[in-house]
Design a protein around this motif. Structure first.
Motif, PDB file in Angstrom:
ATOM      1  N   ALA A 225       1.410  27.915  35.245  1.00 34.10           N
ATOM      2  CA  ALA A 225       2.834  28.258  35.136  1.00 34.10           C
ATOM      3  C   ALA A 225       3.288  29.031  36.375  1.00 34.10           C
ATOM      4  O   ALA A 225       4.380  28.791  36.901  1.00 34.10           O
ATOM      5  CB  ALA A 225       3.088  29.070  33.864  1.00 34.10           C
ATOM      6  N   ALA A 226       2.448  29.934  36.845  1.00 35.46           N
ATOM      7  CA  ALA A 226       2.773  30.693  38.063  1.00 35.46           C
ATOM      8  C   ALA A 226       2.848  29.745  39.264  1.00 35.46           C
ATOM      9  O   ALA A 226       3.741  29.856  40.105  1.00 35.46           O
ATOM     10  CB  ALA A 226       1.723  31.778  38.307  1.00 35.46           C
ATOM     11  N   LEU A 227       1.907  28.820  39.337  1.00 38.52           N
ATOM     12  CA  LEU A 227       1.893  27.859  40.456  1.00 38.52           C
ATOM     13  C   LEU A 227       3.118  26.946  40.413  1.00 38.52           C
ATOM     14  O   LEU A 227       3.743  26.678  41.451  1.00 38.52           O
ATOM     15  CB  LEU A 227       0.610  27.023  40.411  1.00 38.52           C
ATOM     16  CG  LEU A 227       0.486  25.954  41.505  1.00 38.52           C
ATOM     17  CD1 LEU A 227       0.426  26.603  42.888  1.00 38.52           C
ATOM     18  CD2 LEU A 227      -0.746  25.084  41.272  1.00 38.52           C
ATOM     19  N   GLN A 228       3.478  26.493  39.197  1.00 36.82           N
ATOM     20  CA  GLN A 228       4.623  25.579  39.086  1.00 36.82           C
ATOM     21  C   GLN A 228       5.896  26.224  39.637  1.00 36.82           C
ATOM     22  O   GLN A 228       6.729  25.554  40.232  1.00 36.82           O
ATOM     23  CB  GLN A 228       4.817  25.116  37.629  1.00 36.82           C
ATOM     24  CG  GLN A 228       5.971  24.151  37.442  1.00 36.82           C
ATOM     25  CD  GLN A 228       5.756  22.780  38.079  1.00 36.82           C
ATOM     26  OE1 GLN A 228       5.227  21.861  37.481  1.00 36.82           O
ATOM     27  NE2 GLN A 228       6.174  22.631  39.340  1.00 36.82           N
ATOM     28  N   LYS A 229       6.013  27.540  39.467  1.00 30.35           N
ATOM     29  CA  LYS A 229       7.190  28.255  39.997  1.00 30.35           C
ATOM     30  C   LYS A 229       7.250  28.179  41.516  1.00 30.35           C
ATOM     31  O   LYS A 229       8.312  28.269  42.104  1.00 30.35           O
ATOM     32  CB  LYS A 229       7.139  29.732  39.575  1.00 30.35           C
ATOM     33  CG  LYS A 229       7.472  29.968  38.117  1.00 30.35           C
ATOM     34  CD  LYS A 229       7.929  31.426  37.901  1.00 30.35           C
ATOM     35  CE  LYS A 229       8.207  31.695  36.441  1.00 30.35           C
ATOM     36  NZ  LYS A 229       6.959  31.764  35.637  1.00 30.35           N
ATOM     37  N   ARG A 230       6.088  28.022  42.153  1.00 36.19           N
ATOM     38  CA  ARG A 230       6.045  28.027  43.622  1.00 36.19           C
ATOM     39  C   ARG A 230       5.987  26.625  44.225  1.00 36.19           C
ATOM     40  O   ARG A 230       5.912  26.480  45.444  1.00 36.19           O
ATOM     41  CB  ARG A 230       4.838  28.855  44.079  1.00 36.19           C
ATOM     42  CG  ARG A 230       4.967  30.300  43.610  1.00 36.19           C
ATOM     43  CD  ARG A 230       3.742  31.110  43.862  1.00 36.19           C
ATOM     44  NE  ARG A 230       3.406  31.220  45.287  1.00 36.19           N
ATOM     45  CZ  ARG A 230       2.434  31.987  45.755  1.00 36.19           C
ATOM     46  NH1 ARG A 230       1.717  32.714  44.925  1.00 36.19           N
ATOM     47  NH2 ARG A 230       2.175  32.025  47.045  1.00 36.19           N
ATOM     48  N   LEU A 231       5.998  25.605  43.369  1.00 39.60           N
ATOM     49  CA  LEU A 231       5.922  24.215  43.827  1.00 39.60           C
ATOM     50  C   LEU A 231       7.160  23.440  43.394  1.00 39.60           C
ATOM     51  O   LEU A 231       7.604  23.570  42.253  1.00 39.60           O
ATOM     52  CB  LEU A 231       4.693  23.550  43.184  1.00 39.60           C
ATOM     53  CG  LEU A 231       3.551  23.089  44.094  1.00 39.60           C
ATOM     54  CD1 LEU A 231       2.954  24.290  44.810  1.00 39.60           C
ATOM     55  CD2 LEU A 231       2.473  22.392  43.283  1.00 39.60           C
TER      56      LEU A 231
END
Ligand code: OSB
Ligand code: MG
Length: 370
Positions: A225-231
């Protein structure tokens, strides 16, 4: 319906070429084949566990143990009114989704055969055709990868997925994009990265990928979820989704925007239907993954992905891509337009070639209802 007999065989087939991912390199495919009989009709399903626990924790040995000592005895005690009752009835056993799925999917196949209908009809899908995508393993170098993709595109596949891992990612994708600017393309990392790699993974945003599959931990949704925010590119989860509830939770927290469904990873068809529903309710596309199955498991995947939420091509290649000789007749074929015909016959709809199965089996065990 009461189950009378369950038989398991351990089958090994040589792969036409080694299949390499971030977690290992396979040269053969070994799987358990489950056969469940009731009232003189038998249904079959393939277990997606492997010899090693490198994709998910289960192995063929753990699946055989859990089936023999727990799941099969529990299944013998059931009075089955519909195949969707099987998975919930096995819930006292925690985890072991692959072992559960093999048993459960064989019951669905048996049920379809005794009703004389194709599996897709029992599952609530439709006939016709499905669109096939292809999963390309890690290759020696960029030129070998480009050559392999060229072959697959010429064979008709509608979408190409390539495996990546640290050190073999951005530059490879760049080379593929330069050569195939408009190819529907995606990558699968099989949990090879950590959240520390977020900045590096964001470099993939330049290549209009359909999605990035399972970059982080095999059991994680929070970091995803944290990664999706940055991609900008959608994330897709595979390993982390082992039930309909997992899919619901992952979508609710924004861990992914797409889900890869493998019935064998989510406890069977009931699990796959639950994932499909969780995604449909939230507008997230689903697609059907693959586990290098023989034609028996491959056809189960064909039937499943006729459900309406499967709006993207799955990892459902032709039998002949992996195996010189498949266990079903006719084999699964992909048309020049990248489509697979959905069978109309009862159950999986293609005949199982038993002499080939027997030749490829090195172990079998059968149990009768006490
Ligand atoms: O991650 O989707 C995966 C094969 C084995 C284990 C995991 C995966 C795969 C594939 C192959 O990508 C898909 C196929 O069956 O063609
Ligand atoms: Mg995957």
């Amino acid at each position: 319906m009461r189950i009378d007999r369950v038989e398991v065989r351990r089958v090994t087939l040589p792969l036409r070429f080694p299949f390499e991912t971030s977690f290992g390199r396979a040269t053969t495919k070994q799987f358990l084949l489950l056969s469940v009989s009731a009232d003189g009709v038998t249904g079959h399903a393939e277990c997606v566990a492997d010899t090693d626990p490198f994709y998910l924790p289960e192995t063929n040995a753990t699946a055989l143990h859990v089936l023999r000592d727990f799941l099969v005895p529990m299944a013998f005690a059931l009075e089955i009114g519909h195949p969707c009752e099987v998975l919930p009835a096995l819930s006292r056993v925690r985890g072991h989704e692959m072992a559960k799925a093999a048993l459960e999917m064989a019951v669905w196949e048996l049920w379809a055969r005794r009703e004389g209908i194709p599996l897709w009809r029992l599952l609530g899908g439709r006939g016709g055709e499905i669109e096939a995508g292809v999963s390309v393993g890690l290759q020696r170098d960029a030129s070998a990868l480009l050559e392999k993709i060229e072959t697959e595109v010429l064979a008709g596949y509608r979408r190409v997925k390539i495996k990546i891992k640290p050190g073999r990612d951005v530059a490879l994708v760049e080379a593929v994009r330069a050569r195939f600017p408009r190819l529907p393309l995606m990558v699968d990392a099989n949990s090879a990265y950590t959240l520390q790699d977020a900045e590096h993974l964001a470099l993939l945003d330049r290549f209009s990928l359909m999605m990035v599959e399972q970059p982080l931990g095999w059991d994680d949704i929070v970091d995803h979820a944290a990664l999706q925010k940055r991609l900008a590119t959608p994330l897709c989860l595979d390993e982390s989704i082992r039930s309909g509830d997992d899919a619901r939770r992952a979508l609710e927290i924004g861990a992914c925007r797409v889900v890869n469904v493998k019935a064998g990873r989510v406890g069977g068809f009931a699990g796959a239907l639950a994932v499909h529903e969780a995604c449909r309710a939230r507008g997230a596309p689903v697609w059907c993954g693959g586990m290098l199955e023989s034609g028996i498991g491959r056809l189960a995947n064909v039937h499943l992905q006729t459900l309406p939420g499967f709006t993207l091509p799955g990892d459902t290649a032709a039998s002949g891509r992996y195996f010189e000789e498949d266990l079903v007749d006719p084999p699964v074929v992909v048309s020049a337009e990248g489509r697979v015909a959905v069978p109309e016959g009862p159950g999986i709809g293609h005949a199982i070639v038993w002499p080939r199965v027997e030749r490829a089996s090195d172990l079998s065990e059968a149990w009768r209802r006490p």
